[in-house]
Write a protein that holds these residues in place. Structure first.
Motif, PDB file in Angstrom:
ATOM      1  N   TYR A  32      46.817  53.217  -3.150  1.00  0.00           N
ATOM      2  CA  TYR A  32      46.499  51.790  -3.254  1.00  0.00           C
ATOM      3  C   TYR A  32      45.097  51.700  -3.831  1.00  0.00           C
ATOM      4  O   TYR A  32      44.120  52.039  -3.170  1.00  0.00           O
ATOM      5  CB  TYR A  32      46.578  51.107  -1.889  1.00  0.00           C
ATOM      6  N   TRP A  33      44.981  51.228  -5.082  1.00  0.00           N
ATOM      7  CA  TRP A  33      43.747  51.416  -5.850  1.00  0.00           C
ATOM      8  C   TRP A  33      43.107  50.104  -6.293  1.00  0.00           C
ATOM      9  O   TRP A  33      42.242  50.071  -7.150  1.00  0.00           O
ATOM     10  CB  TRP A  33      44.028  52.289  -7.078  1.00  0.00           C
ATOM     11  N   LYS A  34      43.537  48.995  -5.724  1.00  0.00           N
ATOM     12  CA  LYS A  34      42.924  47.729  -6.106  1.00  0.00           C
ATOM     13  C   LYS A  34      41.496  47.647  -5.583  1.00  0.00           C
ATOM     14  O   LYS A  34      41.135  48.312  -4.604  1.00  0.00           O
ATOM     15  CB  LYS A  34      43.754  46.562  -5.577  1.00  0.00           C
ATOM     16  N   THR A  35      40.711  46.777  -6.214  1.00  0.00           N
ATOM     17  CA  THR A  35      39.296  46.683  -5.842  1.00  0.00           C
ATOM     18  C   THR A  35      38.916  45.266  -5.448  1.00  0.00           C
ATOM     19  O   THR A  35      37.864  44.761  -5.813  1.00  0.00           O
ATOM     20  CB  THR A  35      38.399  47.148  -6.998  1.00  0.00           C
ATOM     21  N   SER A  36      39.773  44.610  -4.701  1.00  0.00           N
ATOM     22  CA  SER A  36      39.473  43.256  -4.258  1.00  0.00           C
ATOM     23  C   SER A  36      40.144  42.988  -2.926  1.00  0.00           C
ATOM     24  O   SER A  36      41.032  43.723  -2.502  1.00  0.00           O
ATOM     25  CB  SER A  36      39.957  42.236  -5.298  1.00  0.00           C
ATOM     26  N   SER A  38      42.779  41.682  -0.704  1.00  0.00           N
ATOM     27  CA  SER A  38      44.156  41.371  -1.081  1.00  0.00           C
ATOM     28  C   SER A  38      45.137  41.750   0.004  1.00  0.00           C
ATOM     29  O   SER A  38      44.842  42.542   0.892  1.00  0.00           O
ATOM     30  CB  SER A  38      44.537  42.120  -2.368  1.00  0.00           C
ATOM     31  N   ASN A  77      37.058  48.126  -1.552  1.00  0.00           N
ATOM     32  CA  ASN A  77      38.423  47.609  -1.457  1.00  0.00           C
ATOM     33  C   ASN A  77      38.692  47.160  -0.035  1.00  0.00           C
ATOM     34  O   ASN A  77      38.457  47.904   0.914  1.00  0.00           O
ATOM     35  CB  ASN A  77      39.418  48.703  -1.867  1.00  0.00           C
ATOM     36  N   ASN A 250      48.328  44.520 -17.413  1.00  0.00           N
ATOM     37  CA  ASN A 250      49.289  43.537 -16.926  1.00  0.00           C
ATOM     38  C   ASN A 250      49.875  42.698 -18.065  1.00  0.00           C
ATOM     39  O   ASN A 250      49.418  42.765 -19.213  1.00  0.00           O
ATOM     40  CB  ASN A 250      48.618  42.612 -15.900  1.00  0.00           C
ATOM     41  N   ASP A 321      51.414  48.472  -6.621  1.00  0.00           N
ATOM     42  CA  ASP A 321      51.051  47.177  -7.202  1.00  0.00           C
ATOM     43  C   ASP A 321      52.299  46.584  -7.835  1.00  0.00           C
ATOM     44  O   ASP A 321      53.133  47.314  -8.393  1.00  0.00           O
ATOM     45  CB  ASP A 321      49.951  47.362  -8.255  1.00  0.00           C
TER      46      ASP A 321
END
Length: 342
Positions: A32-36, A38, A77, A250, A321
């Motif tokens: 899981y590599w998102k940076t916000s 969420s 994150n 995206n 994602d």
């Protein structure tokens, strides 16, 4: 004559066993590599439940070197974990320059700070029932940074009381005599981003089977436990006036409607269109790199042929994602895991 036939038969049996090389217990995982801040989206949540995946490698933050402030964390994150997850592996990406520019005393402090921040965010963001038994460090170390990186890993191990793992690129996997064996409990072999995307116009830089084979073939058993990370993402590289402009992760389906294929991996834009913050014009070129189900199947066969897996091995997909997951059905994701056991 009988002895010769027996030895030939034995060789066939041993070779077949080597090719089968099935993993008895596949631990299913995602990065899981998102940076916000969420929450998991609907598609991602569905995948976790359908595939019975209970382990996540979660990027907690990154570390870079600042000439004035030293080594500082950024891209923190924060996320909420669904009840399907039992175990998380806090993961920290550290830029190689940190080790090139830091003293050993500064690396002592870095290990202390990383251990502190991981424990802090774990307490703040995750329920007490979530298992955390491993920290993973992600760094593309070089020969020049190797000694300090390995020193840091030993220090983190001594103060964290956790299993320490690190990511392992294919170059140090193959050229281990030159690059060294990291002082960790286990490694995750990253089977993607094999090529420089700007220097490989004819090849898929995310995952190219011929390139992967060069690093896997003829290698002996790695002296540490090896887990595997596979890609399920895609990206588009935008070129304007034959100059690289940006990478787009995206809204690929929207852009595909406005471009025509001109060569393997390459497309030309047929209508002016805006995608996120990118203004794309007629005549612009797109290199569209994606990882198909067939490519994943060939990769798994190659891995099983060349790597001696332990009976329990984690297979992690990058990454969790909705955008990349929309290209796969739940059954196709599930089959990636089960293929390692067949």
């Amino acid at each position: 004559m009988k002895k010769t036939l027996f030895l030939a038969l034995l060789s066939v049996i041993l070779f077949s066993c080597k090719n089968e090389n099935n993993i008895k217990n596949v631990e299913r995982a995602f990065y899981y590599w998102k940076t916000s801040d969420s929450r998991l989206q609907e598609q991602a949540d569905s995948i976790l439940k359908t595939t019975n995946t209970k382990k996540l490698y979660v990027k907690f933050f990154e570390v870079e070197h600042n000439e004035l402030m030293g080594n500082i964390p950024f891209s923190k994150n924060r996320m909420n974990i669904y009840d399907t997850i039992i175990e998380i592996v806090p993961t920290v990406f550290i830029k190689n320059e940190v080790f090139l520019k830091s003293s050993f005393n500064e690396l002592d402090l870095l290990a202390d700070n990383i251990n502190f921040l991981i424990n802090k965010y774990r307490t703040e963001d995750f329920e007490k029932g979530i298992v955390v038994k491993e920290f993973q460090m992600d760094c593309d170390w070089t020969i020049k940074s190797k000694d300090k990186y390995f020193y840091f890993l030993k220090k983190l191990k001594s103060i964290s009381s956790k299993e320490i793992s690190c990511t392992l690129r294919l170059y140090p996997y193959k050229y281990r005599e030159k690059m060294g064996i990291p002082p960790v409990d286990k490694v995750t072999l990253m089977c993607y981003n094999l090529l420089n995307p700007l220097e490989s116009p004819k090849q898929n830089s995310i995952l190219d089977i011929e390139e992967l084979s060069k690093y896997l073939s003829g290698t002996s058993k790695y002296p540490l436990h090896v887990d595997i990370a596979l890609p399920i993402y895609s990206w588009m590289q935008l070129y304007q006036n034959n100059q690289f402009q940006n990478v787009m992760y995206n809204n690929h389906e929207y852009l595909i409607k406005n471009m025509k294929k001109i060569d393997d991996l390459w497309y030309e834009v047929t209508e002016d269109v805006q995608v996120d913050e990118n203004y794309i014009r007629i005549g612009d070129k797109i290199k569209y790199e994606q990882v198909t189900k067939e490519t994943i199947e060939k990769t798994i066969a190659l891995l099983k042929k060349n790597i001696d897996f332990d009976s329990t091995t984690t297979i992690a997909l990058f990454h969790l994602d909705d955008a990349p997951l929309q290209k796969y059905t739940n059954e196709e994701i599930n089959s990636i895991y089960t293929s390692f056991s067949k």
